[in-house]
Design an enzyme around this catalytic site. Sequence first.
Site, mmCIF file in Angstrom:
data_model
loop_
_atom_site.group_PDB
_atom_site.id
_atom_site.type_symbol
_atom_site.label_atom_id
_atom_site.label_comp_id
_atom_site.label_asym_id
_atom_site.label_seq_id
_atom_site.Cartn_x
_atom_site.Cartn_y
_atom_site.Cartn_z
ATOM 1 C CG HIS A 70 15.906 100.558 37.409
ATOM 2 N ND1 HIS A 70 16.174 100.710 38.337
ATOM 3 C CD2 HIS A 70 15.033 100.788 37.177
ATOM 4 C CE1 HIS A 70 15.136 101.738 39.001
ATOM 5 N NE2 HIS A 70 14.215 101.941 38.071
ATOM 6 C CB VAL A 74 23.922 99.851 35.348
ATOM 7 C CG1 VAL A 74 24.950 100.190 35.234
ATOM 8 C CG2 VAL A 74 22.958 101.115 35.873
ATOM 9 N N GLY A 76 24.410 98.462 29.571
ATOM 10 C CA GLY A 76 23.710 97.710 29.570
ATOM 11 C C GLY A 76 22.555 96.046 29.758
ATOM 12 C CD GLU A 89 24.418 97.056 37.991
ATOM 13 O OE1 GLU A 89 23.432 97.033 37.516
ATOM 14 O OE2 GLU A 89 25.240 96.261 37.736
ATOM 15 C CG ASP A 242 -3.890 102.714 32.502
ATOM 16 O OD1 ASP A 242 -5.144 103.409 32.768
ATOM 17 O OD2 ASP A 242 -3.807 102.402 31.335
ATOM 18 C CB SER A 245 -5.578 98.718 31.994
ATOM 19 O OG SER A 245 -5.478 99.367 31.834
#
Length: 251
Positions: A70, A74, A76, A89, A242, A245
Site C-alpha cells: 500500500h 502511492v 512509490g 494516507e 491458503d 500454510s
Amino acid sequence: MMEGNYSKNKFFLVLALLNMAATLVKGQGTRVGFYSTSCPLVESIVSSTVQSHLQSDPSLGPAILKMHFHDCFVHGCDASILINGPDTEKTAPPNLGVRGSEVTDDAKAQVEATCPGVVSCADILALAARDAAKGQKWDVPTGRRDGKVSLASDADNLPAFTDPIEELRRKFAAFGLNARDLVTLVGAHTIGTTACEFFSYRLFNFSATSNGADPSINPDFVSQLRTLCPSNEDGTRRVALDTDSVDSFDA
C-alpha cells in the site's frame, strides 16, 4: 514446482519494480548494501525485530507485506503510509485495515539507537516486508528517502477487491506493470487471512443460476466457502487464504 518458483520470483520482481518506480520519482539511487559502512547491522536489527513480533503474532507477517504494498502503490516506496495526522494516507478507507506499524516503529527505534539519523523509514519498511515473508529471502536494495507528503486522497488509486479487471490493469500499467505482473502480485495472498465479507457476496444471490453463486467459481469450492462463511453471519469471520500454510509465503 517450477511454476511455483516462477511465481515467487515474479512477485519479488514486482516489488523490485515498484521500488524502482519510487527511485525514479525521488531521483535517487538504491543498491544492495547501501548501509554496509554507515550502518552495517541494520538488516540484522530489522530481521530480529520482525521475527520477535512474529513469534508473538504470526498474523503480522501478511500485515507488514500489505502495508509495504500500500505504501509503494502511492508515489512509490517512501514510507508515507507511516506518517500520522489528519487526512494522511493512514486515514484513507483502503488503509483503515492496514496494521503492523508497531513493528516498523520498534525496528526504527532500535536502528536509531545504533545508527542515529542514518537509515530511512522507507528502507526499514522494505526490509521488514522481506523479513515478514516467512519462508522466503531475497536481497533488498536500500537507499530510499522518506516522503514528506501523505494525503488520504492519494490512496484512492489503490487496487480494490471490487475493481473490474480493466481497472486493475490500468492501475498496474501506471507503474509499467503488465497483466502477468498483476496476477503474480495477487499471489501475495498466499499468506494470511481475509474476512468473509470481502468475498461472500459472490456466494449468495450473486446470479440467477441454480445455486445463486458466481458461476465462474467451481461449485465444489462454493460449497467449501459457504461452510466457512454461512449467509447468516455478519461477515467478520476470518478464513485462511491458503489453508495448508496460512503463516508462510509459499506457492
